[in-house]
Enzyme design. Structure first.
Site, PDB file in Angstrom:
ATOM      1  N   ARG A  46       0.856  -1.198   0.000  1.00  0.00           N
ATOM      2  CA  ARG A  46       0.000   0.000   0.000  1.00  0.00           C
ATOM      3  C   ARG A  46       0.889   1.244   0.000  1.00  0.00           C
ATOM      4  O   ARG A  46       0.612   2.228  -0.667  1.00  0.00           O
ATOM      5  CB  ARG A  46      -0.948   0.005   1.207  1.00  0.00           C
ATOM      6  N   TYR A  98     -16.103  17.416 -15.361  1.00  0.00           N
ATOM      7  CA  TYR A  98     -16.465  16.000 -15.343  1.00  0.00           C
ATOM      8  C   TYR A  98     -17.551  15.751 -14.297  1.00  0.00           C
ATOM      9  O   TYR A  98     -17.433  16.212 -13.157  1.00  0.00           O
ATOM     10  CB  TYR A  98     -15.206  15.180 -15.041  1.00  0.00           C
ATOM     11  N   ASP A 170      -7.076  19.315 -13.742  1.00  0.00           N
ATOM     12  CA  ASP A 170      -7.374  17.984 -14.257  1.00  0.00           C
ATOM     13  C   ASP A 170      -6.930  17.980 -15.718  1.00  0.00           C
ATOM     14  O   ASP A 170      -7.544  18.614 -16.570  1.00  0.00           O
ATOM     15  CB  ASP A 170      -8.881  17.723 -14.116  1.00  0.00           C
ATOM     16  N   LYS A 195      -7.892   7.069 -19.169  1.00  0.00           N
ATOM     17  CA  LYS A 195      -8.202   7.587 -20.492  1.00  0.00           C
ATOM     18  C   LYS A 195      -6.963   7.498 -21.403  1.00  0.00           C
ATOM     19  O   LYS A 195      -6.520   6.417 -21.696  1.00  0.00           O
ATOM     20  CB  LYS A 195      -8.748   9.015 -20.359  1.00  0.00           C
TER      21      LYS A 195
END
Ligand SMILES: *Cc1c(COP(=O)(O)O)cnc(C)c1O
Length: 381
Positions: A46, A98, A170, A195
């Site tokens: 992690r 978004y 972003d 993406k």
């Protein structure tokens, strides 16, 4: 190094134990220690994983930053950034953004006492007029989704510096190939790696890149404390995808240009939104802050009817109807009912997101086939 060389080599070395040229998938949760605390820099996956670390370094280099952090999704990356804030803090955000980002702002973090303002950032004076002593973050998307507006990152960077506020961008639509917000004054760059960076519609992942050490430390603390990290197999797939990012983006941009021009001249099409047009309201800013204009295009149909948009979307064959964007294959979508359905109708219409608006993610197929497909689909209008 120039971009294409960085995409292939930055942060990546052959595996020292075997010489393997490709970064191995370190499918391990933990690492053996010689004596308590005596380890090779990896304790628990992690916190750190070697495959993820290579990807994080590669992404940092592509965005001209110093630190990269990867997450299980783009939303997990945004979640981590918002956790830098505390109750009473305020965020000024792009109003055309978004849908999932709008949702996490208004439905999740507003519950914890964080206040969000949504403004049209094409006019940066509007941003400045909303700043007060509680403002901690300016959040921008450019090009915006799905209206393809362009926001001047440099202008926002000046405002954020003047008031000591963080600027987050972003950069999912543009990718580091087309635009590097850190160079224009942003403090934080965020990606839905899902993406263009991954590029093959086979991974969900998010990333953050920053320059400053202290900010990176705070974000890494949150990444480890909250734990939304990606697995090593996904990191491997993204490393592989990035090796062709520059080639893909060149082709996406080239096809985008061809398709945008084709739509603009089509009698069944009303408006076409694409920042590469000279008559796009912020074309000159796009020209300055972007290397090219990409393959994201939105358009509306004559008479603006929802039924027509649905018929067209059903008729596409090469463009497939699906959520998401940025893959090698061309996708089409209907923002009002899909990606942006979580935004109330009044808010949607304010930014021009009308019922017949269709969004295309133009892939890297042959443009002639894409044009033929659009021509056939538009017969439905
Ligand atoms: C998809 C997307 C996100 C969310 O990323 P996920 O990887 O789906 O969680 C955020 N911003 C933009 C611009 C996106 O397109």
């Amino acid at each position: 190094m120039k971009f294409g060389t960085k995409a292939i080599h930055a942060g990546i070395k052959p595996d020292p134990s075997t010489g393997a040229i490709m970064t191995p998938i370190f499918q391990t949760s933990t690492y053996v220690q010689k004596s308590p605390g005596d380890h090779k820099g990896f304790e628990y996956s992690r916190t750190q994983n070697p495959t993820r670390q290579v990807l994080e370094r590669n992404l940092a280099a592509l965005e001209n930053g110093n630190h990269g952090l990867c997450f299980g999704s783009g939303m997990a990356a945004i979640d981590c950034i918002l956790k830098l804030l505390k109750p009473g803090d305020e965020v000024i955000s792009t109003n055309d953004l978004y849908g999932g980002t709008y949702r996490i702002f208004t439905k999740v973090f507003s519950k914890y006492g964080i206040k969000f303002h949504f403004v049209n950032m094409e006019d940066s004076t509007q941003v400045e007029s909303l700043i007060n002593k509680n403002t901690k973050l300016i959040w921008a998307e450019t090009p915006t989704n799905p209206m393809m507006n362009i926001i001047d990152i440099r202008a926002l960077g000046k405002i954020s510096k003047k008031y000591g506020v963080l600027l987050g961008v972003d950069n999912t639509f543009a990718t580091p190939f087309l635009q590097n917000p850190l160079d224009d004054g942003a403090d934080i760059v965020m990606h839905s790696v899902t993406k263009y960076l991954a590029g093959h519609s086979d991974v969900v992942m998010g990333a953050i890149v920053v320059k400053e050490d202290k900010l990176a430390e705070e974000l890494a603390f949150m990444q480890n404390s909250c734990g939304a990290v990606p697995g090593p197999q996904d990191c491997f797939l993204v490393l592989r995808g990035i090796k062709t990012l520059h080639l893909r983006m060149e082709r996406h941009s080239q096809n985008g240009k061809t398709i945008a021009a084709y739509l603009k001249n089509h009698p069944k099409v009303d408006k076409v939104y694409w920042p590469g047009f000279e008559d796009h309201p912020n074309h000159s800013i796009a020209r300055r802050q972007m290397r090219d204009f990409g393959g994201m295009i939105s358009f509306t149909l004559i008479n603006n009817r929802l039924e027509d948009a649905i018929k067209v979307l059903e008729k596409f064959k090469v463009f497939v109807l699906a959520e998401s964007l940025g893959g090698v294959e061309s996708l089409c979508g209907h923002p009002a009912s899909m990606t942006h359905a979580s935004i109330p109708r009044e808010e949607r219409e304010k930014v021009g997101l009308s019922d017949s608006l269709i969004r295309l993610s133009v892939g890297i197929e042959d443009a002639e086939d894409l044009k033929k497909d659009i021509s056939k689909a538009l017969e439905a209008v």
